[in-house]
Write a protein that holds these residues in place. Structure first.
Motif, short mmCIF file in Angstrom:
data_model
loop_
_atom_site.label_atom_id
_atom_site.label_comp_id
_atom_site.label_asym_id
_atom_site.label_seq_id
_atom_site.Cartn_x
_atom_site.Cartn_y
_atom_site.Cartn_z
N UNK A 80 0.80 -1.27 0.08
CA UNK A 80 0.18 0.02 0.09
C UNK A 80 0.80 1.24 0.04
N UNK A 81 1.75 1.40 0.73
CA UNK A 81 2.87 2.46 1.04
C UNK A 81 3.48 2.48 -0.25
N UNK A 82 3.80 1.64 -1.26
CA UNK A 82 4.48 1.60 -2.64
C UNK A 82 3.57 2.36 -3.55
N UNK A 104 13.32 15.66 -7.15
CA UNK A 104 13.64 15.62 -5.57
C UNK A 104 12.55 14.53 -4.98
N UNK A 105 11.53 14.57 -5.26
CA UNK A 105 10.54 13.59 -4.75
C UNK A 105 10.65 12.31 -5.44
N UNK A 110 11.93 6.74 -3.96
CA UNK A 110 12.77 5.75 -4.45
C UNK A 110 13.46 5.17 -3.19
N UNK A 111 14.22 5.94 -2.69
CA UNK A 111 14.94 5.70 -1.29
C UNK A 111 13.98 5.00 -0.17
N UNK A 112 12.80 5.56 -0.38
CA UNK A 112 12.09 5.23 0.91
C UNK A 112 11.47 3.70 0.31
N UNK A 113 11.11 3.63 -0.93
CA UNK A 113 10.78 2.27 -1.69
C UNK A 113 11.74 1.33 -1.27
N UNK A 114 12.93 1.42 -1.66
CA UNK A 114 14.10 0.59 -1.30
C UNK A 114 14.07 0.18 0.02
N UNK A 115 14.23 1.32 0.90
CA UNK A 115 13.92 0.79 2.33
C UNK A 115 12.68 -0.16 2.65
N UNK A 116 11.58 0.22 2.31
CA UNK A 116 10.46 -0.57 2.61
C UNK A 116 10.71 -2.15 2.07
N UNK A 117 11.22 -2.31 0.91
CA UNK A 117 11.21 -3.58 0.12
C UNK A 117 12.51 -4.31 1.07
#
Length: 122
Positions: A80-82, A104-105, A110-117
């Motif tokens: 859901x976050x992704x 920027x966003x 992308x960094x946040x998605x990598x962290x989540x994954x």
């Protein structure tokens, strides 16, 4: 900042976060888990009683426990976050945001998605 005002700020953040998490339980597009984790963290800094209540809550407690023990995020919450990250970026694109904002966003998301994954799933 004195101790009292710091604790008050953490309490406000905790209560606001859990309110958003509760709304996320019934609204499918608002993720619950990040707000629960933020509420647990801030409650531990500002309100031990509220922190204990959160940890023993039948709905919110398991997410907190999974995060603290295994750094695990529910798979549904991850996806859901992704999806919301992609939708948010798409709204910026369609809305005609400036290229610097898109870049920027896009990088931040992308960094946040990598962290989540890279976090364990539960």
């Amino acid at each position: 900042m004195n101790s009292l005002s710091g604790r008050t700020g953490f309490k406000i953040l905790a209560y606001t976060s859990i309110a958003l998490a509760a709304i996320g339980v019934v609204l499918p597009l608002l993720p619950t888990t990040p707000f629960v984790l933020l509420a647990a963290w801030s409650a531990s800094k500002g309100s031990p009683a509220f922190s204990e209540w959160l940890e023993s809550h039948q709905t919110f407690g398991p997410a907190i426990d999974n995060w603290r023990r295994r750094r695990a995020i529910p798979l549904k919450g991850k996806w859901l976050a992704l999806v919301m990250l992609c939708a948010s970026w798409s709204v910026l694109l369609v809305g005609g945001a400036a290229p610097v904002v898109l870049v920027a966003t896009g990088l931040m998301f992308s960094v946040l998605a990598c962290y989540l994954l890279t976090r364990a799933s539960c």
